[in-house]
Design an enzyme around this catalytic site. Structure first.
Site, PDB file in Angstrom:
ATOM      1  N   GLU A  84      -0.558  -5.325   6.051  1.00  0.00           N
ATOM      2  CA  GLU A  84       0.775  -5.483   5.442  1.00  0.00           C
ATOM      3  C   GLU A  84       1.571  -6.539   6.201  1.00  0.00           C
ATOM      4  OE1 GLU A  84       1.233  -0.915   3.765  1.00  0.00           O
ATOM      5  OE2 GLU A  84       2.129  -1.412   5.676  1.00  0.00           O
TER       6      GLU A  84
ATOM      7  N   LYS B  17       6.809   0.829   8.884  1.00  0.00           N
ATOM      8  CA  LYS B  17       5.754   0.934   7.883  1.00  0.00           C
ATOM      9  C   LYS B  17       4.480   1.412   8.573  1.00  0.00           C
ATOM     10  CE  LYS B  17       5.136  -2.268   4.928  1.00  0.00           C
ATOM     11  NZ  LYS B  17       4.826  -1.133   4.016  1.00  0.00           N
ATOM     12  N   GLY B  18       3.507   1.792   7.746  1.00  0.00           N
ATOM     13  CA  GLY B  18       2.217   2.190   8.302  1.00  0.00           C
ATOM     14  C   GLY B  18       1.870   3.654   8.118  1.00  0.00           C
TER      15      GLY B  18
ATOM     16  N   GLY C 145       6.307  -0.778  -0.201  1.00  0.00           N
ATOM     17  CA  GLY C 145       7.192   0.316   0.177  1.00  0.00           C
ATOM     18  C   GLY C 145       7.471   0.299   1.668  1.00  0.00           C
ATOM     19  N   ALA C 146       8.119   1.355   2.138  1.00  0.00           N
ATOM     20  CA  ALA C 146       8.413   1.498   3.566  1.00  0.00           C
ATOM     21  C   ALA C 146       8.584   2.973   3.886  1.00  0.00           C
ATOM     22  CB  ALA C 146       9.686   0.734   3.930  1.00  0.00           C
ATOM     23  N   ASP C 147       8.414   3.294   5.147  1.00  0.00           N
ATOM     24  CA  ASP C 147       8.671   4.669   5.595  1.00  0.00           C
ATOM     25  C   ASP C 147      10.128   4.840   5.999  1.00  0.00           C
ATOM     26  OD1 ASP C 147       5.925   5.661   5.368  1.00  0.00           O
ATOM     27  OD2 ASP C 147       5.527   4.119   6.857  1.00  0.00           O
TER      28      ASP C 147
ATOM     29  N   THR D   1       0.851  -1.196   0.000  1.00  0.00           N
ATOM     30  CA  THR D   1       0.000   0.000   0.000  1.00  0.00           C
ATOM     31  C   THR D   1       0.888   1.249   0.000  1.00  0.00           C
ATOM     32  OG1 THR D   1      -1.715  -1.172   1.205  1.00  0.00           O
ATOM     33  CG2 THR D   1      -1.773   1.225   1.337  1.00  0.00           C
ATOM     34  N   GLY D   2       0.412   2.279  -0.692  1.00  0.00           N
ATOM     35  CA  GLY D   2       1.150   3.546  -0.688  1.00  0.00           C
ATOM     36  C   GLY D   2       1.529   3.961  -2.093  1.00  0.00           C
ATOM     37  N   SER D   3       2.212   5.096  -2.203  1.00  0.00           N
ATOM     38  CA  SER D   3       2.504   5.646  -3.527  1.00  0.00           C
ATOM     39  C   SER D   3       3.510   4.781  -4.295  1.00  0.00           C
ATOM     40  CB  SER D   3       3.016   7.081  -3.395  1.00  0.00           C
ATOM     41  OG  SER D   3       4.157   7.136  -2.559  1.00  0.00           O
TER      42      SER D   3
HETATM   43  C1  5RP Z   1       1.467   2.090   4.106  1.00  0.00           C
HETATM   44  C2  5RP Z   1       2.929   1.870   4.133  1.00  0.00           C
HETATM   45  C3  5RP Z   1       3.729   2.378   2.985  1.00  0.00           C
HETATM   46  O1  5RP Z   1       4.465   1.328   2.440  1.00  0.00           O
HETATM   47  C4  5RP Z   1       4.661   3.453   3.468  1.00  0.00           C
HETATM   48  O2  5RP Z   1       3.906   4.449   4.140  1.00  0.00           O
HETATM   49  C5  5RP Z   1       5.435   4.082   2.320  1.00  0.00           C
HETATM   50  O3  5RP Z   1       4.557   4.784   1.493  1.00  0.00           O
HETATM   51  P1  5RP Z   1       5.028   5.530   0.183  1.00  0.00           P
HETATM   52  O4  5RP Z   1       5.406   4.488  -0.813  1.00  0.00           O
HETATM   53  O5  5RP Z   1       3.812   6.332  -0.236  1.00  0.00           O
HETATM   54  O6  5RP Z   1       6.184   6.430   0.552  1.00  0.00           O
HETATM   55  O7  5RP Z   1       3.490   1.297   5.038  1.00  0.00           O
HETATM   56  O8  5RP Z   1       0.868   1.694   5.302  1.00  0.00           O
END
Ligand code: 5RP
Length: 224
Positions: free
Chosen positions: A107, A98-99, A86-88, A32-34
């Site tokens: 996830e 993440k999250g 993805g990941a933060d 999930t995420g961009s």
């Molecule tokens: C969603 C997540 C995403 O993987 C994380 O926030 C990264 O998002 P993005 O690819 O938009 O930077 O953990 O719950």
């Protein structure tokens, strides 16, 4: 390259990574995420070769279906061959936060099932010590006050994420000012607080591979 171009580059690299390994019955877990959205859009280019996907959020499931890619419930598949998300933040051990998109619990469930977790991220996400990004924690709504008090005892500043309800009907507390020196122990400790569904540390089961988008190209990192 812009951050969006780096995200698309790692999404394309993830597709190139899994495509030679795909079997007729491969199940692909989708994050999930961009960055995961970029991967979904790349996957659409080979949708005729995709047997099944499982999604870690309603948003990703909708995006997959809009592309005509088959999405299954996790309980109706026997295995998940790859999980791409993805990941933060990531450290060198490929332990993650993440999250940011509030999808951490689903996830983590898909990650738990997956044979291989391929994390895709731009270089801004690679850190020495996890925790500059506020750690998301999914909480049963009635336990919000209790969990917040317990989190303060651990040394962080939990903040209620206003207006966000997860796909599971719960709330998110984001833990600010919380440098995480021992991710594995901290993941277990926070999960032990009554009322916590799960937290956004992925250390018990880190990523297997990190495809990192950099200005010199996509780098493939394995856990050190
Ligand atoms: C969603 C997540 C995403 O993987 C994380 O926030 C990264 O998002 P993005 O690819 O938009 O930077 O953990 O719950």
């Amino acid at each position: 390259m812009t951050q969006d171009e780096l995200k698309q580059a790692v999404a394309d690299a993830a597709l190139a990574y899994i495509q030679p390994k795909l079997e007729n019955d491969s199940v692909i877990g989708i994050g999930t995420g961009s960055t995961a959205n970029c991967f979904i859009d790349s996957l659409a280019g080979i949708k005729g070769q995709i047997y099944a996907t499982v999604a870690s959020s309603e948003a990703s499931a909708d995006r997959l279906r809009n592309h005509g890619i088959p999405v299954y419930d996790l309980n109706s598949v026997d295995q998940v061959d790859f999980y791409i998300d993805g990941a933060d933040e990531s450290n060198a051990a490929l332990q993650l936060i993440k999250g940011g998109g509030a999808a951490l619990t689903r996830e983590k469930i898909v990650t738990a099932v997956a044979r291989e977790f391929i994390c895709i991220a731009d270089e801004s996400k690679l850190v020495h010590t996890l925790g500059a990004f506020p750690l998301p924690i999914e909480v049963i709504p009635m336990a919000r006050g209790h969990v917040a008090r317990e989190l303060v005892k651990l040394g962080g500043d939990p903040v209620y994420r206003e207006g966000v309800i997860t796909d599971n009907g719960n709330i998110i507390l984001d833990m600010y000012n919380f440098s995480i020196e021992q991710p594995l122990a901290m993941e277990q400790k926070i999960n032990g607080i009554t009322g916590v569904v799960t937290n956004g540390l992925f250390a018990i089961k880190p990523a297997d591979v990190l495809l990192l988008g950099t200005s010199e190209g996509v780098k493939t990192l394995l856990a050190t």
